[in-house]
Every structure is written in structure tokens, then in C-alpha cells.
Design a protein around this motif. Structure first.
Motif, PDB file in Angstrom:
ATOM      1  N   GLY A 136       0.957  -1.283  -0.057  1.00  0.00           N
ATOM      2  CA  GLY A 136       0.213   0.037   0.152  1.00  0.00           C
ATOM      3  C   GLY A 136       0.836   1.295   0.004  1.00  0.00           C
ATOM      4  O   GLY A 136       0.442   2.257  -0.648  1.00  0.00           O
ATOM      5  N   SER A 137       1.991   1.019   0.551  1.00  0.00           N
ATOM      6  CA  SER A 137       2.959   2.307   0.730  1.00  0.00           C
ATOM      7  C   SER A 137       3.822   2.541  -0.496  1.00  0.00           C
ATOM      8  O   SER A 137       3.736   3.424  -1.341  1.00  0.00           O
ATOM      9  N   ALA A 138       4.551   1.438  -0.899  1.00  0.00           N
ATOM     10  CA  ALA A 138       5.605   1.372  -1.829  1.00  0.00           C
ATOM     11  C   ALA A 138       4.922   1.386  -3.270  1.00  0.00           C
ATOM     12  O   ALA A 138       5.534   2.182  -4.237  1.00  0.00           O
ATOM     13  N   PHE A 139       4.093   0.666  -3.371  1.00  0.00           N
ATOM     14  CA  PHE A 139       3.522   0.555  -4.854  1.00  0.00           C
ATOM     15  C   PHE A 139       2.576   1.884  -5.179  1.00  0.00           C
ATOM     16  O   PHE A 139       2.589   2.269  -6.275  1.00  0.00           O
ATOM     17  N   MET A 140       2.085   2.499  -4.107  1.00  0.00           N
ATOM     18  CA  MET A 140       1.263   3.556  -4.487  1.00  0.00           C
ATOM     19  C   MET A 140       2.171   4.841  -4.908  1.00  0.00           C
ATOM     20  O   MET A 140       1.778   5.358  -5.774  1.00  0.00           O
ATOM     21  N   SER A 141       3.472   4.739  -4.411  1.00  0.00           N
ATOM     22  CA  SER A 141       4.463   5.812  -4.576  1.00  0.00           C
ATOM     23  C   SER A 141       4.889   5.436  -5.899  1.00  0.00           C
ATOM     24  O   SER A 141       5.301   6.507  -6.715  1.00  0.00           O
ATOM     25  N   PHE A 142       4.932   4.260  -6.270  1.00  0.00           N
ATOM     26  CA  PHE A 142       5.597   3.766  -7.489  1.00  0.00           C
ATOM     27  C   PHE A 142       4.769   4.141  -8.679  1.00  0.00           C
ATOM     28  O   PHE A 142       5.115   4.714  -9.732  1.00  0.00           O
ATOM     29  N   MET A 143       3.664   4.209  -8.361  1.00  0.00           N
ATOM     30  CA  MET A 143       2.488   4.478  -9.447  1.00  0.00           C
ATOM     31  C   MET A 143       2.742   6.029  -9.794  1.00  0.00           C
ATOM     32  O   MET A 143       2.059   6.355 -10.772  1.00  0.00           O
ATOM     33  N   ALA A 144       3.150   6.968  -8.966  1.00  0.00           N
ATOM     34  CA  ALA A 144       3.396   8.103  -9.293  1.00  0.00           C
ATOM     35  C   ALA A 144       4.149   8.349 -10.567  1.00  0.00           C
ATOM     36  O   ALA A 144       4.108   9.507 -11.067  1.00  0.00           O
ATOM     37  N   VAL A 145       4.749   7.290 -11.189  1.00  0.00           N
ATOM     38  CA  VAL A 145       5.331   7.466 -12.680  1.00  0.00           C
ATOM     39  C   VAL A 145       4.358   8.127 -13.697  1.00  0.00           C
ATOM     40  O   VAL A 145       4.877   8.508 -14.802  1.00  0.00           O
ATOM     41  N   ALA A 146       3.066   7.714 -13.333  1.00  0.00           N
ATOM     42  CA  ALA A 146       2.146   8.091 -14.251  1.00  0.00           C
ATOM     43  C   ALA A 146       1.683   9.634 -14.617  1.00  0.00           C
ATOM     44  O   ALA A 146       1.248  10.070 -15.332  1.00  0.00           O
TER      45      ALA A 146
END
Length: 640
Positions: A414-424
């Protein structure tokens, strides 16, 4: 100031020098007071022996990309800068417009006198080769925002809107007034109409000199003629000086220009009117063949990329012939005798300041965010899908020791992948940045206003994403079921997304290329995942990675904050034997005699202490501030 009617009934701006207002000459001095030039005619613009020198990357030797170029332009004239690719057209245009050019020498004169950078920026506007427009805005909105950014506060809102209306009529855009520019998924105005909007946006300040970089680029012959004929008409009606670089116009378009400046290898091959060009080439025994487009002929004549050694006179012969011609000497003599009124500073006015710019950019960004699906709404849908997936994968975990690792895994995801998706966010930011670079080069917008508006605009959408994601995933997973823990989870997620988007802004400002920015952002997020404390707990993490990267990893503070939020006050049932007689607890704790595990035992295993949440929040906010400050610094010093 009243609009006048052209011969064909098109309403045109009646621009008078005494009504001319100034805009900021440079973004670095936006807050300074600026002079206003009144009752002044720009009688001529001239340039003498303009030379631009660069260092060759291979040979490390100095070479000229412009060599002693001279010329004169008068009001009402439209001058074409022509030449093969690499001939120095854009460099000359930038040098004339007093934009960033490496090692320039020579003089650019206004009314026979050398003007300051401030003066040049005040009397001129520059239209880029690319139509860097915001696709989700209408034609009228685009010009309204240009007026808000460019015109000083002394001009009323009514007058600004009046200027916009006159420009829309003058450029034949009345029927497209409420049509959007166009996005990848929404059809808008045509290519030729976009060029007209780009020019009109730069005409909002009523400049006396207009520079156009490839105004017909990407247009067919009909659209090119349409755009240039309108520009020529307005130049004559408004007594403007227009200088445009153009690559290969049709015969009809070519004949629209008042003068031609032909360049090759940075040197002048000809400067003057079109009939004079025919006569000059005839004197060199290179007459323009009948039934041939003269533009194509002179480009073939001066193109050295595909020219064979035995194909007619050399390019050097043309250069020398022009330099030795009486026409070239006459230009130099005329420049030395040019005179005109001085540009006197009569009073100081204030252009739009940082706060006004920020408000304007916020308004524009808000409209874009609401209309353009690619800005935030695709990301909202993406995060909602991620929330449903996450909630159903870790569906209704019960508080037993066998699910402790699953809870931890869900927190990390919930924390790491949410921030990773900011590449969008990379493509949306790069689009905004491209518009900013164009506006900054014309002195309309400062880095502070741009990045401040960008930051403020993102906050409500990131908060909305945090709430929607949490409402779905938090309760489906069965995290600590209290309102306080739920709100704290939203807070950590919100800060996580702000930090992730701040990282995107920094990397995209440093490397404004979509593929490179995307790759670097993904790499950085992968690094943060590795050293955040989940894959390898802090006590076991290698000393190098811990002290060099872990303590600057924003994901680490979000992860441990969520861990403390989940485990600090919760207990979990231990495993019991089938007969219920014995109990086995995976984590030693003070409650194991009751066959339960205190959540604090899990925190001890990961090396997380309670009561440090305030410190972690402060560090996380500090990281966000550093990211934004570095992004601002890079944007300030990077001009393109």
C-alpha cells in the motif's frame, strides 16, 4: 484604441505605440519595476556583423555557426530567414530576439541604437516552432490566460478581454472561440488554426516586432499559405516588423514575403527583395529556371549535404559574390546612417508578480485537471483499481499470528506501490513544463510561480486519491478498525503521494525527456523499496545502504509510520494445538501467557519504536521540501 477594418472586412487590431504596455523582460527579475515606453515609433530594426561561435565537440576547435550576418527590417515588412537545415536560421532568430545564444558578437540595433535586453523583450514577442498549447483549453481561454500572464496589473480585466476579442477576430478564429485546442483523445482545432492561436497569444502584448520560428512547420501548402498570408496582412495593417524562419515554402507563400535572408553554413548568400534575388542569381549565371519554385531552387543551390563537387559553382563563390556585391555594402552603409527616436523610460509600472502569476496558473491548471483525463482522472481510476485488487487479495484478514506477515505485506504494498505508480504523472508534468519553458522565454512566468502552482494544484487530487484508495482497501483488508487509525493511514498515504510526486517533478525537471524521466523515476522507487526496511529489516540492513540511502528514503518513513499505526495497540491470537492444550507464539511478548501477541513485539523485530511519529512526519515533510527546492533550483538554472 479601436479596431480597424481591412480590405476584406476582417477586423484588425489598431495598435499604436503610445498604448504599448510592457511585460517582464526576464524571469529572473520578474518582481522588479519595469519601464514603460510611450509615444515611440520603432522605425527600424537592424543587425550588423552578427556572429555566433561554438566549440566543436569532435575537434574541440572554435567554429562559427553564424558569420558576420547583417540586415535591416522596417515596419510593415515580413522577412523570411531561409536556408538548408543547419544553416543557422534558428540561431539568427534567437540572436535577433536576444534569447540565449552561446558567445554572440555583433550588434542588434533599434532605431539605429543598441537597446538593452529589457528594451528588446518589451517591444517584441517570439513564437516557438512547436505549438506548445494546453489542449484542454478553448481558444478564448488560451488567449485570456496569456493576457493575464503577459499584461501588467494596470490594465483592467475589461481591456484584457477586449484585446482577446479583437485578436480572435483579427486571426479569423471567431467560429473556434469556444473550441478546445485538442488532446490525444479529444479532437480540437486544425493545425493551421493552432498556429494562428500561437501567434495571437504572443500578440496580446501588442509588440512592435514579432519573431516566428518555422511558423508553417507541420502544415500542408494550403494551411501554410493561410497562416502566412494572415500574418503578412496583419504586419502591413499594424505596421509590425515580422521576421520568420521558414524551410521550404510553396511559390505562393514565398511571394508573400517582403524580403529574403538566405543563409548557408551560417553565412549570408543574399538579403533583399525577391526581384533582387532573381537579378542577383542571374548575375552569377545561376538564374531561376522558369516554372520552378524559387524557394526550392535556392535551397538546392545552397544545400551542401548532397551537393557533388562537379555540380556547378561552389557555395563559397556565392558567399564571396554576395559579400563583394554593392547590395551588401549598401546594407552596411544604411545601418551606419539609421536614426530614430530614443526609447525613453517615462514611468515605472508593475508586471504581474509571483502571486498573480501563481493564481493565474492555478486557475489554468484547475481547468486542465478537470477536463483532461490524462492529468489526474486516469490516475484516480488506476488507484481505485489498485485498491480493489489489494483489498480482495488481502480480504478480511483476521488478527491471528498467521496473518501478521500478510498484514505487513499489505502495508508495504500500500505504501511502496502507491508511490511507484506516481510515474504516471511524468507525461502530464512534462506537458506543463513545455508550456512553462515557452512562457518563461518570453518573460511571462517565473519558476517560482510555475512550481508553486504545480504543488498547490496537486494537493486536492492527491488527497482525493488517498481517501478513495483508503476507503476501499483499508476496511476490506481489516487493518486496525478504529477511526483514528484509519485517518492516520490516510495521512501517511497522502504524504507518501506528495513525496512521490515531488520526486517526479525533480527528476523530470532534471531530465525533461519522457523515456529518461520515466526510467529514472522507476529506478529511484525501486531503490527506495530495497532500502525501506521491509525486504531487509533495519537491524540487518548493510551499513552502507542504511546510512547512505535508508535515512533519505521517504518510503521508509511512510512504511514504519503505517507499521506503528497498525501494530502499536493491536494484539493477535497465537496458534494453539488441536486439543487446545498448548499455545505457540511466533513473537515473544508480555501477553504470550494469554496466548496472544502484542503488536509492539512485531515492531521490535523490525526495529521500530513508538512515539516517534512526529519526528518521522517532520523528516518526511523535510524530504518533500528538499525535493521541491531542488526541482526549483534545476528549473531556475535550466532554460530549456
Amino acid at each position: 484604441m479601436r479596431p480597424s477594418q481591412s480590405a476584406d472586412g476582417v477586423e484588425l487590431l489598431n495598435i499604436k505605440p503610445r498604448e504599448m504596455e510592457t511585460l517582464s523582460p526576464d524571469v529572473e527579475t520578474q518582481a522588479d519595476r519595469k519601464p514603460e515606453f510611450k509615444n515611440v515609433d520603432i522605425e527600424n530594426l537592424s543587425w550588423r556583423n552578427l556572429t555566433v561561435t561554438v566549440t566543436d565537440r569532435k575537434t574541440k576547435q572554435q567554429r562559427n555557426i553564424l558569420s558576420s550576418v547583417s540586415g535591416i527590417a522596417y515596419p510593415g515588412e515580413v522577412i523570411a530567414l531561409m536556408g538548408p537545415s543547419g544553416s543557422g536560421k534558428t540561431t539568427l532568430l534567437n540572436a535577433l530576439a536576444q534569447r540565449h545564444v552561446a558567445n554572440p558578437s555583433g550588434k542588434v540595433l533599434i532605431n539605429g541604437k543598441k537597446g538593452s535586453l529589457e528594451t528588446h523583450r518589451t517591444i517584441s514577442s517570439f513564437v516557438e516552432q512547436e505549438d506548445t498549447l494546453i489542449g484542454s483549453l478553448t481558444v478564448e481561454e488560451t488567449l485570456n490566460f496569456a493576457a493575464s500572464l503577459a499584461l501588467p496589473r494596470s490594465i483592467s480585466r475589461i481591456e484584457k478581454r477586449a484585446r482577446v476579442s479583437r485578436l480572435i477576430k483579427a486571426f479569423g478564429l471567431e467560429d473556434q472561440r469556444h473550441t478546445i485546442i485538442g488532446t490525444p483523445i479529444q479532437k480540437g482545432i486544425s493545425g493551421g488554426q493552432k498556429r494562428r492561436v500561437s501567434v495571437a497569444a504572443q500578440m496580446i502584448t501588442e509588440p512592435r516586432v514579432l519573431y516566428l520560428d518555422e511558423p508553417t512547420s507541420g502544415l500542408d501548402a494550403t494551411a501554410s499559405f493561410e497562416v502566412m498570408s494572415l500574418i503578412c496582412k496583419i504586419a502591413r495593417e499594424q505596421n509590425l516588423i515580422v521576421i520568420a524562419s521558414i524551410h521550404q515554402p510553396s511559390t505562393k507563400t514565398f511571394n508573400l514575403f517582403s524580403k529574403i535572408l538566405l543563409l548557408s553554413q551560417g553565412k549570408t548568400c543574399y538579403f533583399g527583395k525577391i526581384p533582387g534575388l532573381h537579378a542577383f542569381l542571374a548575375d552569377l549565371n545561376m538564374p531561376v529556371p522558369k516554372h520552378t519554385n524559387p524557394a526550392e531552387y535556392i535551397l538546392d543551390l545552397t544545400n551542401t549535404d548532397f551537393q557533388q563537387m562537379d555540380e556547378g559553382p561552389s557555395l563559397e563563390y556565392i558567399h564571396v559574390s554576395w559579400q563583394e556585391s554593392p547590395h551588401a555594402q549598401q546594407i552596411i552603409d544604411d545601418i551606419s546612417t539609421l536614426r530614430g527616436p530614443d526609447l525613453l523610460s517615462t514611468k515605472a509600472i508593475m508586471p504581474p508578480g509571483v502571486i498573480s502569476q501563481t493564481i493565474t496558473l492555478l486557475h489554468r491548471s484547475w481547468i486542465k485537471a478537470l477536463r483532461d483525463l490524462f492529468v489526474y482522472w486516469i490516475r484516480v481510476a488506476m488507484y481505485l483499481g489498485l485498491a480493489v485488487m489489494m483489498g480482495t487479495v488481502w480480504l478480511r484478514l483476521s488478527p491471528v499470528q498467521g496473518n501478521i506477515q500478510s498484514f505487513i505485506n499489505a502495508i508495504f504494498f500500500g505504501s511502496a506501490f502507491m508511490s511507484f505508480m506516481a510515474v504516471a504523472y511524468v507525461p502530464a508534468f512534462l506537458e506543463d513544463r513545455a508550456v512553462f519553458v515557452k512562457e518563461r522565454s518570453n518573460g511571462l512566468c517565473s519558476p517560482t510561480a510555475f512550481l508553486l502552482a504545480n504543488f498547490l494544484m496537486g494537493l486536492p487530487f492527491l488527497f482525493l486519491i488517498s481517501v478513495l484508495f483508503s476507503v476501499i482497501s483499508y476496511w476490506l483488508i481489516n487493518f486496525e478498525p478504529t477511526a483514528k487509525s484509519f485517518l492516520v493511514w490516510i495521512m501517511w498515504l497522502f504524504l507518501d503521494l506528495i513525496a512521490a510526486e515531488s520526486l517526479v517533478v525533480l527528476i523530470s525537471s532534471l531530465m525533461p525527456n519522457f523515456v529518461v524521466a520515466l526510467a529514472l523515476t522507476a529506478f529511484a522507487n525501486g531503490l527506495w523499496m530495497c532500502v525501506g526496511g521491509f525486504l531487509v529489516s533495519i537491524p540487518e540492513l548493510n551499513v552502507f545502504w542504511r546510512y547512505v540511502f535508508h535515512y533519505i528514503d521517504y518510503q521508509a518513513y511512510v512504511f514504519q509510520g503505517m507499521m506503528v499505526n497498525e501494530f502499536k495497540a493491536r494484539t493477535y491470537d497465537c496458534a494453539t494445538s488441536q486439543d487446545g492444550g498448548s499455545c505457540y507464539c511466533m513473537y515473544p511478548s508480555s501477553s504470550q501467557d494469554s496466548c496472544r501477541i502484542d503488536g509492539t513485539s512485531v515492531l521490535d523485530r523490525y526495529g521500530y519504536a513508538k512515539g516517534k511519529e512526529g519526528q518521522w512526519i517532520a523528516i518526511l515533510i523535510g524530504i518533500i521540501v528538499v525535493y521541491r527546492f531542488l526541482g526549483w533550483t534545476v528549473t531556475w538554472f535550466r532554460k530549456t
